[in-house]
Scaffold this active site. Structure first.
Site, PDB file in Angstrom:
ATOM      1  N   SER A 155      51.034  48.040  40.787  1.00 50.89           N
ATOM      2  CA  SER A 155      51.849  48.001  42.008  1.00 50.89           C
ATOM      3  C   SER A 155      51.420  46.860  42.925  1.00 50.89           C
ATOM      4  CB  SER A 155      51.771  49.339  42.751  1.00 50.89           C
ATOM      5  OG  SER A 155      50.538  49.509  43.431  1.00 50.89           O
ATOM      6  N   LYS A 156      50.124  46.621  43.017  1.00 54.69           N
ATOM      7  CA  LYS A 156      49.651  45.553  43.901  1.00 54.69           C
ATOM      8  C   LYS A 156      49.906  44.175  43.305  1.00 54.69           C
ATOM      9  CE  LYS A 156      48.343  48.185  47.242  1.00 54.69           C
ATOM     10  NZ  LYS A 156      49.109  48.185  48.513  1.00 54.69           N
ATOM     11  N   TYR A 197      48.198  51.836  40.311  1.00 55.55           N
ATOM     12  CA  TYR A 197      47.896  51.193  41.589  1.00 55.55           C
ATOM     13  C   TYR A 197      47.720  49.688  41.390  1.00 55.55           C
ATOM     14  CZ  TYR A 197      45.579  50.200  46.031  1.00 55.55           C
ATOM     15  OH  TYR A 197      45.248  49.677  47.253  1.00 55.55           O
ATOM     16  N   ASN A 257      52.270  48.190  54.974  1.00 55.82           N
ATOM     17  CA  ASN A 257      50.921  48.683  54.679  1.00 55.82           C
ATOM     18  C   ASN A 257      50.918  49.998  53.903  1.00 55.82           C
ATOM     19  OD1 ASN A 257      47.880  48.990  55.227  1.00 55.82           O
ATOM     20  ND2 ASN A 257      48.731  50.815  56.187  1.00 55.82           N
ATOM     21  N   SER A 296      45.922  44.238  47.614  1.00 60.47           N
ATOM     22  CA  SER A 296      44.566  44.651  47.251  1.00 60.47           C
ATOM     23  C   SER A 296      44.043  43.719  46.167  1.00 60.47           C
ATOM     24  CB  SER A 296      44.577  46.098  46.722  1.00 60.47           C
ATOM     25  OG  SER A 296      43.348  46.422  46.102  1.00 60.47           O
TER      26      SER A 296
END
Length: 252
Positions: free
Chosen positions: A159-160, A156, A89, A141
């Protein structure tokens, strides 16, 4: 209680989705290992978990650092002798875009935790998960399936997207060994993620307007999805999947 006697390791458990997930696992009888970098916040979550769980363990570590990640898993096995569920997480965002000229700095920092940290924990945990026929849940996400609202969030989003594909690759490799690997992709959730990432508090009503259901989720909604739709033995036929809980964000 579905997780009595199980050992669950949760990275990034000091707040938000990770914290809510830790408490919900504790309510279901699991021994919970809560990992994070903020010891004060971890102690608060520890106290909440201890109301329900037989034993909760704080492991303060920065999982983007190899030796600290290794020590975190080693401490888990030392204390409990097993590992049944790994929840990757830990994650954050750092502002950076192509035109701002600071994209590489942002990219390196974000990928180190959001992807490399999760990959490393998975590798470290896998021998123990094979023994327990356990499973892994990666907290991704909807950003991994959409372009950023602000260009400064590009690292971000990348990365997801990487974490989503790692989930599928890991699920395929470990399937023959009885280890399931899945992901959850939340949309807007009310957490302190924005503050931790230096993005400010944000406006809940404004973020709600991005979703067809006109709402922002609470962390416990994602925690329930992790526990009962993926980590539970009732999900024994689910691997390589990505469960979306976004109030319709992706269909708008």
């Amino acid at each position: 209680m579905a997780f009595v006697g199980k050992v669950v390791f949760i990275s990034g458990a000091s707040s938000g989705i990770g914290a809510a997930t830790a408490v919900e696992f504790a309510k279901e009888g699991a021994n919970v290992v809560i990992n994070g970098r903020n010891e004060t916040k971890l102690k608060n979550i520890y106290q909440q978990c201890e109301e329900y769980s037989k034993k909760t363990l704080i492991v303060k570590a920065d999982i983007s650092k190899d030796e600290e990640a290794k020590a975190a898993i080693e401490e888990t096995i030392k204390q409990f002798g097993q590992l049944d569920v790994l929840v990757n997480n830990a994650g954050f965002s750092k502002s950076g875009s192509i035109l701002d000229g600071n994209l590489l700095s942002s990219y390196d920092s974000v990928m180190a935790t959001n992807v490399r940290g999760a990959v490393h924990l998975t590798q470290l945990a896998t021998p123990h998960l094979i023994k327990s026929k356990g499973n892994i849940i990666n907290v991704s996400s909807v950003a991994g399936s959409s372009c950023p609202i602000l260009p400064q969030m590009i690292s971000y989003c990348v990365s997801k997207a990487a974490l989503d594909h790692f989930t599928r690759c890991a699920a395929l490799e470990l399937s023959g060994l009885g280890v399931r690997v899945n992901a959850v992709s939340p949309g807007p959730v009310e957490t302190d993620f924005r503050q931790n990432s230096g993005l400010g508090e944000g406006n809940r009503n404004l973020r709600a307007n991005y979703t067809p259901l006109k709402r922002v989720s609470d962390s416990i909604e994602i925690a329930d999805l992790i526990l009962f739709s993926l980590a539970s033995d009732k999900a024994k036929g689910i691997t390589g999947s990505n469960y979306v809980s976004d109030n319709g964000y992706l269909i708008k």
